[in-house]
Design an enzyme around this catalytic site. Sequence first.
Site, PDB file in Angstrom:
ATOM      1  N   LYS A 169      52.923  25.938  48.066  1.00 28.60           N
ATOM      2  CA  LYS A 169      51.649  25.267  47.123  1.00 28.60           C
ATOM      3  C   LYS A 169      52.139  26.242  45.797  1.00 28.60           C
ATOM      4  CE  LYS A 169      48.173  26.211  45.070  1.00 28.60           C
ATOM      5  NZ  LYS A 169      48.224  25.685  43.467  1.00 28.60           N
ATOM      6  N   GLY A 200      49.601  20.899  42.961  1.00 27.01           N
ATOM      7  CA  GLY A 200      47.998  20.561  43.148  1.00 27.01           C
ATOM      8  C   GLY A 200      46.841  21.550  43.289  1.00 27.01           C
ATOM      9  N   GLY A 202      44.055  24.801  42.621  1.00 23.83           N
ATOM     10  CA  GLY A 202      43.658  25.838  44.060  1.00 23.83           C
ATOM     11  C   GLY A 202      42.839  25.170  45.556  1.00 23.83           C
ATOM     12  N   VAL A 205      44.384  21.443  47.199  1.00 24.63           N
ATOM     13  CA  VAL A 205      45.709  21.462  47.799  1.00 24.63           C
ATOM     14  C   VAL A 205      46.152  23.272  48.393  1.00 24.63           C
ATOM     15  CG1 VAL A 205      48.412  22.129  48.105  1.00 24.63           C
ATOM     16  CG2 VAL A 205      46.947  20.423  46.965  1.00 24.63           C
ATOM     17  N   GLY A 206      45.420  24.011  47.874  1.00 25.15           N
ATOM     18  CA  GLY A 206      45.313  26.072  48.372  1.00 25.15           C
ATOM     19  C   GLY A 206      44.231  26.392  49.448  1.00 25.15           C
ATOM     20  N   GLU A 244      48.595  39.438  47.478  1.00 21.36           N
ATOM     21  CA  GLU A 244      49.600  40.576  46.414  1.00 21.36           C
ATOM     22  C   GLU A 244      48.542  40.013  45.375  1.00 21.36           C
ATOM     23  OE1 GLU A 244      51.529  42.810  46.949  1.00 21.36           O
ATOM     24  OE2 GLU A 244      52.968  42.059  48.318  1.00 21.36           O
ATOM     25  N   CYS A 278      51.257  41.866  37.221  1.00 21.10           N
ATOM     26  CA  CYS A 278      50.141  42.096  37.753  1.00 21.10           C
ATOM     27  C   CYS A 278      50.851  44.130  37.674  1.00 21.10           C
ATOM     28  CB  CYS A 278      50.370  42.009  39.601  1.00 21.10           C
ATOM     29  SG  CYS A 278      53.106  41.560  39.303  1.00 21.10           S
ATOM     30  N   GLU A 378      41.917  43.608  34.759  1.00 20.44           N
ATOM     31  CA  GLU A 378      42.955  43.440  34.712  1.00 20.44           C
ATOM     32  C   GLU A 378      43.235  42.053  33.301  1.00 20.44           C
ATOM     33  OE1 GLU A 378      45.012  40.580  37.320  1.00 20.44           O
ATOM     34  OE2 GLU A 378      46.397  41.971  37.339  1.00 20.44           O
TER      35      GLU A 378
HETATM   36  P1  NAD Z   1      45.246  32.262  40.762  1.00 20.54           P
HETATM   37  O1  NAD Z   1      44.567  33.320  41.223  1.00 20.54           O
HETATM   38  O2  NAD Z   1      44.452  31.402  39.209  1.00 20.54           O
HETATM   39  O3  NAD Z   1      46.149  31.022  41.060  1.00 20.54           O
HETATM   40  C1  NAD Z   1      47.014  31.375  41.518  1.00 20.54           C
HETATM   41  C2  NAD Z   1      47.252  30.341  42.575  1.00 20.54           C
HETATM   42  O4  NAD Z   1      46.152  30.625  43.976  1.00 20.54           O
HETATM   43  C3  NAD Z   1      47.627  29.279  42.031  1.00 20.54           C
HETATM   44  O5  NAD Z   1      48.872  28.351  42.924  1.00 20.54           O
HETATM   45  C4  NAD Z   1      45.964  28.037  42.282  1.00 20.54           C
HETATM   46  O6  NAD Z   1      46.590  27.088  42.174  1.00 20.54           O
HETATM   47  C5  NAD Z   1      45.876  28.922  43.154  1.00 20.54           C
HETATM   48  N1  NAD Z   1      44.361  28.483  43.638  1.00 20.54           N
HETATM   49  C6  NAD Z   1      43.433  28.510  43.018  1.00 20.54           C
HETATM   50  N2  NAD Z   1      41.912  28.891  43.567  1.00 20.54           N
HETATM   51  C7  NAD Z   1      43.031  28.649  45.127  1.00 20.54           C
HETATM   52  C8  NAD Z   1      41.721  28.634  45.925  1.00 20.54           C
HETATM   53  N3  NAD Z   1      40.548  28.534  45.990  1.00 20.54           N
HETATM   54  N4  NAD Z   1      41.891  28.341  47.175  1.00 20.54           N
HETATM   55  C9  NAD Z   1      43.362  28.333  47.426  1.00 20.54           C
HETATM   56  N5  NAD Z   1      44.530  28.325  46.159  1.00 20.54           N
HETATM   57  C10 NAD Z   1      43.583  28.811  45.463  1.00 20.54           C
HETATM   58  O7  NAD Z   1      46.173  33.132  39.513  1.00 20.54           O
HETATM   59  P2  NAD Z   1      47.290  32.575  37.986  1.00 20.54           P
HETATM   60  O8  NAD Z   1      46.704  32.798  36.822  1.00 20.54           O
HETATM   61  O9  NAD Z   1      47.878  31.399  38.588  1.00 20.54           O
HETATM   62  O10 NAD Z   1      47.566  34.318  37.834  1.00 20.54           O
HETATM   63  C11 NAD Z   1      47.692  35.539  37.702  1.00 20.54           C
HETATM   64  C12 NAD Z   1      46.863  36.618  38.556  1.00 20.54           C
HETATM   65  O11 NAD Z   1      48.413  37.018  39.752  1.00 20.54           O
HETATM   66  C13 NAD Z   1      46.776  37.635  38.353  1.00 20.54           C
HETATM   67  O12 NAD Z   1      45.298  38.641  38.667  1.00 20.54           O
HETATM   68  C14 NAD Z   1      48.236  39.019  38.521  1.00 20.54           C
HETATM   69  O13 NAD Z   1      48.088  39.945  38.771  1.00 20.54           O
HETATM   70  C15 NAD Z   1      48.614  38.266  39.811  1.00 20.54           C
HETATM   71  N6  NAD Z   1      49.848  38.464  40.392  1.00 20.54           N
HETATM   72  C16 NAD Z   1      50.121  39.347  41.377  1.00 20.54           C
HETATM   73  C17 NAD Z   1      50.753  40.216  41.699  1.00 20.54           C
HETATM   74  C18 NAD Z   1      51.899  40.268  42.990  1.00 20.54           C
HETATM   75  O14 NAD Z   1      52.255  40.723  43.113  1.00 20.54           O
HETATM   76  N7  NAD Z   1      50.793  41.408  43.150  1.00 20.54           N
HETATM   77  C19 NAD Z   1      51.425  39.465  41.241  1.00 20.54           C
HETATM   78  C20 NAD Z   1      51.882  38.401  39.536  1.00 20.54           C
HETATM   79  C21 NAD Z   1      50.840  37.699  39.688  1.00 20.54           C
END
Ligand code: NAD
Length: 471
Positions: A169, A200, A202, A205-206, A244, A278, A378
């Site tokens: 997803k 989809g 989060g 679908v997540g 991650e 990140c 962050e």
């Molecule tokens: P996010 O957590 O908002 O979303 C990430 C994914 O999770 C998306 O696909 C989203 O649709 C899904 N999601 C959202 N709510 C969910 C739920 N309740 N259940 C399951 N899935 C759900 O993050 P973002 O804004 O897309 O990305 C930025 C973040 O990602 C930053 O905090 C960054 O540090 C982190 N990041 C971490 C790494 C790493 O390797 N540690 C790498 C890149 C980004």
Amino acid sequence: MRAIDRIYIDGAFVTPHGEERFDLFNPSTEEKTGTVRLADAEDVRMAVAAAKRAFPAMRDTSPKERIEMLHALRDAVAARADVLKEAMALEYGAPQSFLAFSVPHAAHVFETAARTVADYAFTRRIGNAEIIMEPVGVAAAITPWNSNIGFICTKLATALAAGTSIVVKPSEMSAIQTQAVLEALHDAGLPRGVLNVVNGYGHVVGAALSESPDIAKITFTGSTATGRTILRAAADTFKRVTLELGGKGPQILLDDADLDRAVPHIVASAFRNSGQACIAGTRLLVPEHRLAEVSERLGEAVSRIKVGPPDDPDATIGPMVSARQWERVQSFIRLGRKAGATVLVGGEGRPAGLDRGWFVRPTVFTGVTNDMEIARQEIFGPVLSVIAYRDEAQAIAIANDTEYGLQSYVLGADIERMRRVARRLEAGRVVLNEAPSDSQVPFGGFKHSGIGREFGPFGLDAFLEPKAIVG
Ligand code: NAD
């Protein structure tokens, strides 16, 4: 205008059951570029069922067969490099420097996984027992928008290396990039159901993937808050979980550092991927007695950074991904000022000459203390906080005084001293003087930056269960 109206299940592009549409934008112009039709829980059920059907044959593949699949994926992604770059530029606004790294990287992760498989001991002996490293079961991957193509490829590569099938997803904000990479992956001719991709939300679908009893393993990259939600949802079915998450990486500048070498490294670490990384080193710890000279050099270097759209070859910082992300960065810049930090360079608003697009001014704050919000949260944009320290012990204490622990940096002249400092940092990775890393080196976080590791043998371990056959 693009209409992404298919998802990928059981080896075919299919129309989702879900009917909701989500708008897609070009962040460099703020113009709508298309829509994506979003999947729902019924689509998740279909995708998981396809992955489940594909699992037994995938589990029984030999390392040689997995390596062949990984090589086919590597070649398929490499063959579409231009289309992938175009999609990343349009939908993410990635600058040329990031495109030049990330598209070859997406092909390379399959090569890395193939190398890992070739060297991995899938069976071992301990005393009178045979230990077999078996794939954990059907995997699900949930990925963010800041390196969409790279994360899809990394997680797929590890699943195949382990001998399992996967449902991915991706971020709903990355649908054009997902479609582009999916067309490439489809060309590799994987067995049906080994790869399934469901666009989809989060929370729809997540969440359905996190709860599904037929998913044994979740690999997630995204924010710490979402990681916590997924971990809770996964607990009921005892899923194996790799998370991650976010970071607030310190860069410790030691007092013997040569600024001619260190300042370009500091700028690269703080502002990589337009600050939407990140692993960005967003807290710079500077010895008190070198603060004036470091501030002057840093101010000069950051004011020379060119911000602009991907078609500007001199721009090294692109737009923020969305209006929401732009607002978030602005609000942190305001917070920094209010807390009493000094804007050395940058500040609120758009850079001169850019009145459209979600561009921000690369910003450096001095006079920051580690308790300020700009040093603790962050921000996920090009904002660097400079914090003064008295001595090495205090620098280490400040570096570790954070909930995060993803990637830290040490800059200096004496390698043994830098290693000594590195050993005391609470982080999954510490980079000395911006040294490049081998692609099999483990990556992941301490503390709230995550659980588990990706890449190389440590990443593969996380998709496998050891089974001991005794006697
Ligand atoms: P996010 O957590 O908002 O979303 C990430 C994914 O999770 C998306 O696909 C989203 O649709 C899904 N999601 C959202 N709510 C969910 C739920 N309740 N259940 C399951 N899935 C759900 O993050 P973002 O804004 O897309 O990305 C930025 C973040 O990602 C930053 O905090 C960054 O540090 C982190 N990041 C971490 C790494 C790493 O390797 N540690 C790498 C890149 C980004």
